[in-house]
Motif scaffolding. Structure first.
Motif, PDB file in Angstrom:
ATOM      1  N   ASN A  24       0.855  -1.180   0.000  1.00 61.90           N
ATOM      2  CA  ASN A  24       0.000   0.000   0.000  1.00 61.90           C
ATOM      3  C   ASN A  24       0.890   1.229   0.000  1.00 61.90           C
ATOM      4  OD1 ASN A  24      -1.319   2.314   1.573  1.00 61.90           O
ATOM      5  ND2 ASN A  24      -3.087   1.022   1.186  1.00 61.90           N
ATOM      6  N   SER A  26       0.848   5.272   0.478  1.00 59.38           N
ATOM      7  CA  SER A  26       0.072   6.437   0.921  1.00 59.38           C
ATOM      8  C   SER A  26       0.961   7.667   0.916  1.00 59.38           C
ATOM      9  CB  SER A  26      -0.515   6.205   2.311  1.00 59.38           C
ATOM     10  OG  SER A  26       0.503   5.944   3.259  1.00 59.38           O
ATOM     11  N   THR A  27       0.366   8.805   0.676  1.00 58.42           N
ATOM     12  CA  THR A  27       1.135  10.044   0.546  1.00 58.42           C
ATOM     13  C   THR A  27       0.511  11.154   1.379  1.00 58.42           C
ATOM     14  OG1 THR A  27      -0.130  10.782  -1.393  1.00 58.42           O
ATOM     15  CG2 THR A  27       1.830   9.440  -1.795  1.00 58.42           C
ATOM     16  N   THR A  28       1.345  12.106   1.745  1.00 62.01           N
ATOM     17  CA  THR A  28       0.871  13.312   2.405  1.00 62.01           C
ATOM     18  C   THR A  28       1.407  14.521   1.662  1.00 62.01           C
ATOM     19  OG1 THR A  28       2.779  13.357   3.900  1.00 62.01           O
ATOM     20  CG2 THR A  28       0.800  12.224   4.676  1.00 62.01           C
ATOM     21  N   PRO A  45      -3.129  13.937   4.689  1.00 65.51           N
ATOM     22  CA  PRO A  45      -3.161  12.823   3.731  1.00 65.51           C
ATOM     23  C   PRO A  45      -3.570  13.304   2.347  1.00 65.51           C
ATOM     24  CG  PRO A  45      -4.268  12.233   5.776  1.00 65.51           C
ATOM     25  CD  PRO A  45      -4.006  13.706   5.844  1.00 65.51           C
ATOM     26  N   VAL A  48      -4.000   7.426  -1.663  1.00 60.47           N
ATOM     27  CA  VAL A  48      -3.451   6.086  -1.497  1.00 60.47           C
ATOM     28  C   VAL A  48      -3.465   5.370  -2.838  1.00 60.47           C
ATOM     29  CG1 VAL A  48      -4.134   5.842   0.913  1.00 60.47           C
ATOM     30  CG2 VAL A  48      -5.730   5.154  -0.886  1.00 60.47           C
ATOM     31  N   SER A  70       3.267  14.892  -3.692  1.00 62.46           N
ATOM     32  CA  SER A  70       3.366  14.480  -2.289  1.00 62.46           C
ATOM     33  C   SER A  70       4.611  15.055  -1.631  1.00 62.46           C
ATOM     34  CB  SER A  70       3.383  12.952  -2.187  1.00 62.46           C
ATOM     35  OG  SER A  70       4.503  12.427  -2.862  1.00 62.46           O
ATOM     36  N   GLY A 137      -8.410   2.168  -0.610  1.00 63.93           N
ATOM     37  CA  GLY A 137      -7.612   2.155   0.602  1.00 63.93           C
ATOM     38  C   GLY A 137      -7.814   0.920   1.457  1.00 63.93           C
ATOM     39  N   GLY A 181      -7.162   3.383  -5.814  1.00 65.40           N
ATOM     40  CA  GLY A 181      -6.396   2.599  -4.848  1.00 65.40           C
ATOM     41  C   GLY A 181      -5.719   1.417  -5.504  1.00 65.40           C
TER      42      GLY A 181
END
Length: 360
Positions: A24, A26-28, A45, A48, A70, A137, A181
């Protein structure tokens, strides 16, 4: 699995064998004013997606649009291990990115399980394929379908809000359920080998829901791009040193606005029009003529590219597809036609596109 029929048993094993290789992503992103005594920047966030382990060195392959914009990228492995990831490099137009897992212990690194790569060149319409990823997600999920079509052109301009003609050639079309996702996750054949990367869906509703028409980047193209990213941090793509446009309708023999007395009446042709030629670039050295306007205001259309390396060029995508098969330093043979209808052939040594400031 005694109560399952043989086909179900094979599907279960396929998922179990590949689940450890899918991650998985995920990015911020950072929001807020850069300089303010009252408001601090915040990490929020952003999105994803999915990815898969490429090698035992901790490299992960995903889509470029999954990590675009990101500030920080985090990867969650199938056993729940969470690791920061560094972006090694990528290519937006081809929608490929490579990450490197950070701060894993030696034991964790040794437990990484890379995917088994297959080939997309021998895929057949109708054969079964499987997508493993993290739709919406959720934790790892499996969906299955068939190869619905081959040789599709996947436009990537819309992924970045642009109007460019960037595209992925020889894309795989599938009816395998793919939702937000799933992007960046592997598309597997029935032997569990990666044959593509899930990258886009047709969504008439605009709500990010699978319509049964999804697309994957062929793994044969991915191999070369990932190798280049690992070596130099980017995809090295060849360029002619030109900008192009579709041939005007009047040159294609279709209805078109009447040409003014100051414009050149062109011959009929199929191909792509050379709009500009970068000074000192490969096409310039070979004598390719751009479109230009004389001091009198008369428009002189440039050369028309009608063929490359023995292949017909009727549209822009034909030229893109041919260049995708070439490397920097290759010599290509272009068939050109002037607006007056004179045909000629020139040989051009391809240059590094990035150093040519994004020209084709």
């Amino acid at each position: 699995m005694l109560d399952l029929d043989p086909e179900e048993q094979r599907t279960v094993r396929l998922f179990q064998d590949n689940a450890r290789s899918v991650v998985n992503v995920s990015t911020t992103a950072t929001y807020g004013p850069l300089f303010s005594p009252f408001f601090a920047q915040q990490q929020v966030p952003r999105g994803v997606g999915s990815g898969f382990i490429w090698d035992t060195a901790g490299h992960v392959v995903t889509n470029a649009h999954v990590i675009a914009g990101s500030k920080e990228v985090t990867v969650t492995l199938s056993d729940g291990t969470v690791a920061k990831a560094q972006v090694v490099g990528g290519d937006r137009e081809k929608d490929i990115a490579v990450l490197k897992l950070q701060d894993l212990s030696q034991e964790q690194m040794s437990s990484l399980r890379p995917v088994q790569l297959g080939s997309s060149s021998n895929l057949l319409v109708g054969q079964r394929v499987f997508a493993v990823g993290n739709p919406f997600g959720l934790d790892l999920a499996l969906s299955q379908g068939i190869v619905s079509g081959l040789g599709r052109e996947i436009s990537t301009g819309g992924m970045w809000g642009g109007l460019g003609a960037a595209s992925i050639t020889n894309g795989i079309q599938t009816d395998t359920a793919m939702n937000p996702g799933n992007s960046g996750g592997p598309l597997l054949d029935s032997a569990g080998r990666v044959v593509g990367i899930a990258t886009a869906i047709v969504d008439p509703t605009g709500r990010g829901i699978s319509s049964g028409v999804g697309f994957a980047i062929p793994i044969d193209a991915v191999r070369g791009m990932v190798d280049q990213i690992l070596r130099v941090g980017r995809v090295v793509r060849p360029a002619l040193g030109i900008s192009i446009a579709p041939v005007p309708q009047a040159m294609q023999g279709r209805a078109a606005p009447s040409w003014s007395s100051q414009a050149q009446r062109p011959a009929k042709a199929e191909g792509v029009l050379v709009v500009t030629v970068q000074p000192g670039g490969p096409a310039d050295v070979a004598g390719v003529q751009p479109t230009r306007r004389e001091l009198t205001g008369r428009l002189l259309l440039g050369d028309i590219i009608t063929g490359i390396n023995g292949r017909a060029v009727r549209m822009q995508k034909d030229l893109f597809a041919a260049l995708d098969q070439c490397q920097v330093g290759d010599v290509v043979e272009l068939v050109l036609m002037s607006a007056a209808g004179t045909s000629r052939t020139v040989n051009i040594t391809l240059a590094d596109r990035e150093r040519m400031a994004g020209s084709e």
